[in-house]
Design a protein around this motif. Structure first.
Motif, PDB file in Angstrom:
ATOM      1  N   LEU A 143      -9.655 -47.966  93.702  1.00  0.00           N
ATOM      2  CA  LEU A 143      -9.011 -48.618  94.836  1.00  0.00           C
ATOM      3  C   LEU A 143      -8.775 -47.612  95.949  1.00  0.00           C
ATOM      4  N   LEU A 144      -9.069 -48.026  97.173  1.00  0.00           N
ATOM      5  CA  LEU A 144      -8.793 -47.199  98.338  1.00  0.00           C
ATOM      6  C   LEU A 144      -7.319 -47.318  98.712  1.00  0.00           C
ATOM      7  N   SER A 145      -6.691 -46.200  98.978  1.00  0.00           N
ATOM      8  CA  SER A 145      -5.347 -46.246  99.540  1.00  0.00           C
ATOM      9  C   SER A 145      -5.442 -46.594 101.025  1.00  0.00           C
ATOM     10  N   ARG A 196      -7.893 -59.923 106.988  1.00  0.00           N
ATOM     11  CA  ARG A 196      -7.658 -61.360 107.126  1.00  0.00           C
ATOM     12  C   ARG A 196      -8.916 -62.157 106.808  1.00  0.00           C
ATOM     13  N   SER A 197     -10.085 -61.626 107.157  1.00  0.00           N
ATOM     14  CA  SER A 197     -11.334 -62.336 106.867  1.00  0.00           C
ATOM     15  C   SER A 197     -11.534 -62.497 105.369  1.00  0.00           C
ATOM     16  N   ARG A 198     -11.300 -61.428 104.612  1.00  0.00           N
ATOM     17  CA  ARG A 198     -11.498 -61.513 103.161  1.00  0.00           C
ATOM     18  C   ARG A 198     -10.429 -62.378 102.512  1.00  0.00           C
ATOM     19  N   GLU A 199      -9.194 -62.326 103.030  1.00  0.00           N
ATOM     20  CA  GLU A 199      -8.147 -63.188 102.486  1.00  0.00           C
ATOM     21  C   GLU A 199      -8.482 -64.665 102.676  1.00  0.00           C
ATOM     22  N   ASP A 240     -11.124 -51.912  98.724  1.00  0.00           N
ATOM     23  CA  ASP A 240      -9.801 -51.960  99.336  1.00  0.00           C
ATOM     24  C   ASP A 240      -9.045 -53.139  98.729  1.00  0.00           C
ATOM     25  N   TYR A 241      -7.784 -53.291  99.086  1.00  0.00           N
ATOM     26  CA  TYR A 241      -6.953 -54.285  98.424  1.00  0.00           C
ATOM     27  C   TYR A 241      -7.379 -55.710  98.752  1.00  0.00           C
ATOM     28  N   VAL A 245      -8.818 -58.605  95.856  1.00  0.00           N
ATOM     29  CA  VAL A 245      -8.372 -59.978  95.605  1.00  0.00           C
ATOM     30  C   VAL A 245      -9.522 -60.951  95.845  1.00  0.00           C
ATOM     31  N   HIS A 246     -10.319 -60.703  96.875  1.00  0.00           N
ATOM     32  CA  HIS A 246     -11.453 -61.584  97.169  1.00  0.00           C
ATOM     33  C   HIS A 246     -12.420 -61.640  95.990  1.00  0.00           C
TER      34      HIS A 246
END
Length: 503
Positions: A143-145, A196-199, A240-241, A245-246
């Motif tokens: 995971l990227l910080s 926001r796009s991936r969410e 990334d976070y 989730v995506h």
């Protein structure tokens, strides 16, 4: 027998210790079973939530209404009645909240195995790791910080700016944005668009189609940048976070994974549901939808993380998004007794909350949620306005000192709340410490660059480096009043408030 100091060490080395001496310094660590936590006293509304048997349930819990206590008791009741802790899942928003929930459940169960309490991101990482394609990723995904992601985005933007200056570019940013490509502010905006796009479940192609329909060339460029960004992350084996989730949502959409998730848990509990985003809600439907037992606790009036993608509409749509097995909307329970605030403070907060729109929820539940009853009297609310930020901090320090010296209030029973921790806490801490007010700040709220031992050093180095530049005007021209005062009052300057006044 006497010994000279020079001969004593030699005699000790030659003497052999006895068996008794060998055992005197041996310690054994004994693990004691923790004592069961004290049984809390629940009101009727809390008991109704704890005794909820099955199906989805939304629990509206205002400030101080015992939300976490109710959640822990609901979990503990199921475990005491024979539920397998491994088939119970507790999800929450932050690592700190997850640790607190684990500790409270373990204490409440008195040493019995406690259910899993984790954040959405930790759960997503475990899901993605369990189904990771070994042919594509030999090593575990990393995971990227936040700072690491910022570096990746800025490096890609800098590369695109260089290509654009040479007339060859892969991503066509509008002309009025090309001068911004190397700025930190533009990188922050691009990061927000990517997240926001991936969410929302948008990929480069769908984002590009949306940009064309709406006539937004900047979003079209963002779609191309998203494609390049994802390729770089895949090549490095990192996520990334938002992408994490995506991918978990995509996994949950596979029939075989969906069937596995549907049968894995007997009950799912979600804390701080108002802070979830669209992708997390989609994942939750795969884990606990279809009329299964899901208890979501939250307060729409406390939804404050919209800048991170949190969608308050998730809690407002909960009854429709998670219907019961027979198709009816999910039930709603409301915790109505606030034990944290006195009556005066609670009344003030209720007046403010009453002005916020709260749609889609039953009117009866909204009224009960907004009209909390205080468990105790007391409390006082005062409002002040100030001409400057410095005057505000001076008065805050004065109020705290008067409360301690004149009213005898212990320092540990006082708190100062700020709106933006990273920007506000360093200045507040500096002002209170200068005024003689002891300050304790949670380590999670302070970035390393703002730590008291680090910030003055970075400030001094930045000032010296800037002063060394040609045409800078020297150190005196670089240092402003606030920066000079900060350095003088820091460990580097070693001056206190009296020294500053004399200077």
């Amino acid at each position: 027998m006497s010994s000279s100091p020079s001969s004593l060490p030699r005699q000790r080395q030659a003497r052999q210790p006895s068996s008794r001496q060998l055992t005197q310094g041996v310690y054994r660590l004994l693990r004691h079973r923790p004592e069961p936590g004290a049984l809390p006293v629940l009101d009727a509304r809390q008991r109704a939530v704890v005794e909820h048997r099955g199906g989805p349930l939304l629990v509206l819990a205002g400030p101080g209404t015992g939300k976490t206590t109710t959640l822990v008791e609901a979990v503990a009741r199921r475990v005491r009645e024979g539920a397998d802790p491994e088939r119970l899942l507790v999800l929450t928003f932050s690592r700190k909240a997850a640790v607190e929930l684990r500790d409270r459940m373990a204490a409440r169960l008195g040493g019995a195995s406690a259910p899993q309490a984790t954040t959405f991101h930790s759960y997503c990482y475990a899901l993605v790791r369990a189904h990771q394609d070994v042919d594509l990723f030999a090593d575990p995904l990393r995971l990227l910080s936040g700072p690491e992601q910022d570096v990746v985005v800025r490096e890609l933007l800098a590369g695109q700016a260089e290509l654009a200056s040479e007339g060859r570019t892969f991503v066509r940013w509008p002309d009025d944005l090309r001068a911004c490509l190397t700025t930190r502010g533009f990188a922050d905006e691009v990061r927000a668009v990517l997240a926001r796009s991936r969410e929302l479940g948008l990929g480069p192609r769908s984002l590009g189609e949306f940009a064309r329909r709406t006539g937004r060339p900047d979003w079209a460029a963002a779609a191309g940048f998203l494609a390049e960004y994802l390729d770089v992350l895949d090549a490095q084996g990192v996520l990334d976070y938002a992408e994490l989730v995506h991918r978990a949502v995509l996994l949950a959409g596979r029939p075989e994974v969906a069937a596995e998730l549907a049968g894995r848990y007997d009950a799912v509990f979600v804390d701080e549901y108002q802070d979830t985003d669209v992708a997390q809600a989609r994942l939750l439907r795969a884990v606990a939808g279809g009329g299964r037992t899901l208890l979501a606790f939250g307060d729409p009036d406390q939804s404050i993380y919209a800048f991170r993608g949190a969608d308050v509409g998730g809690i407002l749509r909960f009854r429709e998004d998670f219907p019961r097995a027979d198709g009816r909307p999910a039930g709603v329970e409301v915790l109505t007794v606030s034990r944290r605030s006195g009556a005066a403070l609670l009344a003030a907060t209720r007046r403010i909350a009453g002005r916020m729109p709260l749609t889609r929820l039953p009117a009866r539940a909204v009224r009960a949620h907004r009209e909390l009853a205080a468990a105790r009297d007391g409390g006082r609310v005062e409002a002040y306005t100030y001409p400057t930020a410095g005057a505000e901090l001076d008065n805050v320090a004065d109020i705290l000192r008067r409360a301690h010296l004149e009213d005898g209030v212990p320092w540990r029973e006082m708190a100062v709340l700020v709106r933006a921790g990273g920007r506000s806490i360093p200045g507040v801490r500096r002002a209170l410490t200068s005024a003689g007010v002891p300050v304790e700040v949670d380590g999670d709220d302070i970035p390393l660059r703002h730590e008291p031992a680090v910030a003055p050093l970075l400030t001094a180095l930045r000032a010296a480096a800037t002063a060394a530049l040609p045409d800078s005007g020297g150190l005196s021209a670089v240092l402003g009043v606030e920066t000079a005062l900060t350095l003088l009052a820091s460990p580097l300057g070693g001056m206190d408030a009296a020294d500053l006044r004399r200077l």
